[in-house]
Design a protein around this motif. Structure first.
Motif, PDB file in Angstrom:
ATOM      1  N   UNK A   4       0.839  -1.205   0.000  1.00 14.46           N
ATOM      2  CA  UNK A   4       0.000   0.000   0.000  1.00 14.46           C
ATOM      3  C   UNK A   4       0.872   1.252   0.000  1.00 14.46           C
ATOM      4  N   UNK A   5       1.949   1.234   0.744  1.00  9.39           N
ATOM      5  CA  UNK A   5       2.858   2.382   0.778  1.00  9.39           C
ATOM      6  C   UNK A   5       3.511   2.596  -0.577  1.00  9.39           C
ATOM      7  N   UNK A   6       3.860   1.511  -1.247  1.00  4.87           N
ATOM      8  CA  UNK A   6       4.440   1.610  -2.588  1.00  4.87           C
ATOM      9  C   UNK A   6       3.433   2.217  -3.554  1.00  4.87           C
ATOM     10  N   UNK A  31      10.154   5.759  -4.138  1.00  4.88           N
ATOM     11  CA  UNK A  31       9.492   4.657  -4.832  1.00  4.88           C
ATOM     12  C   UNK A  31      10.403   3.431  -4.881  1.00  4.88           C
ATOM     13  N   UNK A  32      11.677   3.643  -5.198  1.00  5.61           N
ATOM     14  CA  UNK A  32      12.626   2.533  -5.280  1.00  5.61           C
ATOM     15  C   UNK A  32      12.773   1.830  -3.937  1.00  5.61           C
ATOM     16  N   UNK A  33      12.772   2.603  -2.851  1.00  9.23           N
ATOM     17  CA  UNK A  33      12.909   1.997  -1.526  1.00  9.23           C
ATOM     18  C   UNK A  33      11.674   1.184  -1.162  1.00  9.23           C
ATOM     19  N   UNK A  85       1.829   9.523  -5.869  1.00  8.30           N
ATOM     20  CA  UNK A  85       2.377  10.865  -5.637  1.00  8.30           C
ATOM     21  C   UNK A  85       3.379  11.238  -6.724  1.00  8.30           C
ATOM     22  N   UNK A  86       4.176  10.274  -7.135  1.00  5.53           N
ATOM     23  CA  UNK A  86       5.151  10.556  -8.199  1.00  5.53           C
ATOM     24  C   UNK A  86       4.429  10.890  -9.499  1.00  5.53           C
ATOM     25  N   UNK A  87       3.351  10.194  -9.772  1.00 14.10           N
ATOM     26  CA  UNK A  87       2.580  10.469 -10.986  1.00 14.10           C
ATOM     27  C   UNK A  87       1.945  11.856 -10.931  1.00 14.10           C
ATOM     28  N   UNK A  88       1.430  12.220  -9.765  1.00 12.98           N
ATOM     29  CA  UNK A  88       0.777  13.519  -9.619  1.00 12.98           C
ATOM     30  C   UNK A  88       1.791  14.661  -9.719  1.00 12.98           C
ATOM     31  N   UNK A  89       3.015  14.420  -9.317  1.00 16.24           N
ATOM     32  CA  UNK A  89       4.034  15.489  -9.295  1.00 16.24           C
ATOM     33  C   UNK A  89       4.858  15.545 -10.570  1.00 16.24           C
ATOM     34  N   UNK A  90       4.544  14.706 -11.556  1.00 16.68           N
ATOM     35  CA  UNK A  90       5.427  14.603 -12.713  1.00 16.68           C
ATOM     36  C   UNK A  90       5.524  15.890 -13.516  1.00 16.68           C
TER      37      UNK A  90
END
Length: 230
Positions: free
Chosen positions: A8-10, A36-38, A16-21
């Motif tokens: 769920x955290x991933x 994301x990688x972590x 969030x990464x998609x929204x901030x792109x």
């Protein structure tokens, strides 16, 4: 944290990464991709091993924490060495100003850096250069070590090296004409002119020292010349 919670955290990090792109203020910011990688790594770890995630049993996290501790220790060591260098520079400057920086004060490893710091701070004292040159010529203090003397060729200013070379040559010259029972070591200040020569022209001072060394070499039969009767 369970495998479900990690997944769920991933998912949230990816959202969030998609929204901030398209945010210009985050262009080139590596924090989002790193997060994301972590989470991907943790989710994959739990999917493989099962159970509950514990940072203390995560080798990657522990390696990172150990690296952080080593970096912090190295920084503390660097700051401590900087403070020690500053303290030594202050000590040498105070001794020079008080007229007490002479042969009775032995040089230590790092004094070359302390001399450089005095230059950098604008707290230059010619007597410090003279003191280092005298120690180098006498092979006293930490210059008693041959390796340290060799390293000094690159770590000391040209004026100090030239001063030391001339002091060595002049001391040898004084010994050649002194009775065996007499002391031949020059006293502090007796060869003060050598420092002024070195400051004025280090190259010429080195040349003079080299010439004196050559002139003081014992004459051998091979170069003594031919007999006048032949």
């Amino acid at each position: 944290m369970t495998a479900t919670e990690a997944a769920a955290a991933l998912e949230e990090a990816l959202l969030l990464q998609h929204m901030d792109r398209d945010r210009e203020d985050l262009f080139g910011d590596e924090r989002g991709p790193a997060e994301v990688a972590e989470w991907e790594r943790i989710a994959q770890l739990l999917a493989t091993t099962g159970g509950v995630y514990d940072p203390e049993s995560d080798a990657v996290v522990q390696d990172e924490l150990a690296a952080d501790r080593r970096a912090e220790e190295a920084e503390q060591q660097r700051l401590q060495e900087q403070q020690q260098l500053a303290d030594r520079a202050d000590e040498l400057a105070a001794l020079a100003q008080a007229g007490r920086l002479d042969r009775t004060v032995e040089t230590r490893p790092g004094d070359e850096a302390a001399c450089e710091l005095l230059y950098y701070r604008g707290d230059y004292h010619p007597v410090v250069d003279g003191w280092l040159a005298q120690a180098l010529a006498d092979r006293s203090g930490h210059y008693a070590d041959p390796a340290t003397r060799s390293a000094a060729v690159d770590s000391l200013p040209a004026t100090v090296r030239a001063h030391a070379a001339l002091l060595t040559a002049l001391t040898a010259l004084a010994r050649t004409g002194a009775p065996a029972t007499e002391a031949t070591e020059a006293t502090d200040g007796e060869l003060e002119f050598a420092g002024r020569l070195a400051q004025a022209d280090p190259g010429a001072t080195h040349a003079l020292a080299a010439w004196l060394d050559t002139a003081l070499e014992p004459t051998t039969p091979a170069n003594a010349g031919t007999d006048s009767t032949t």
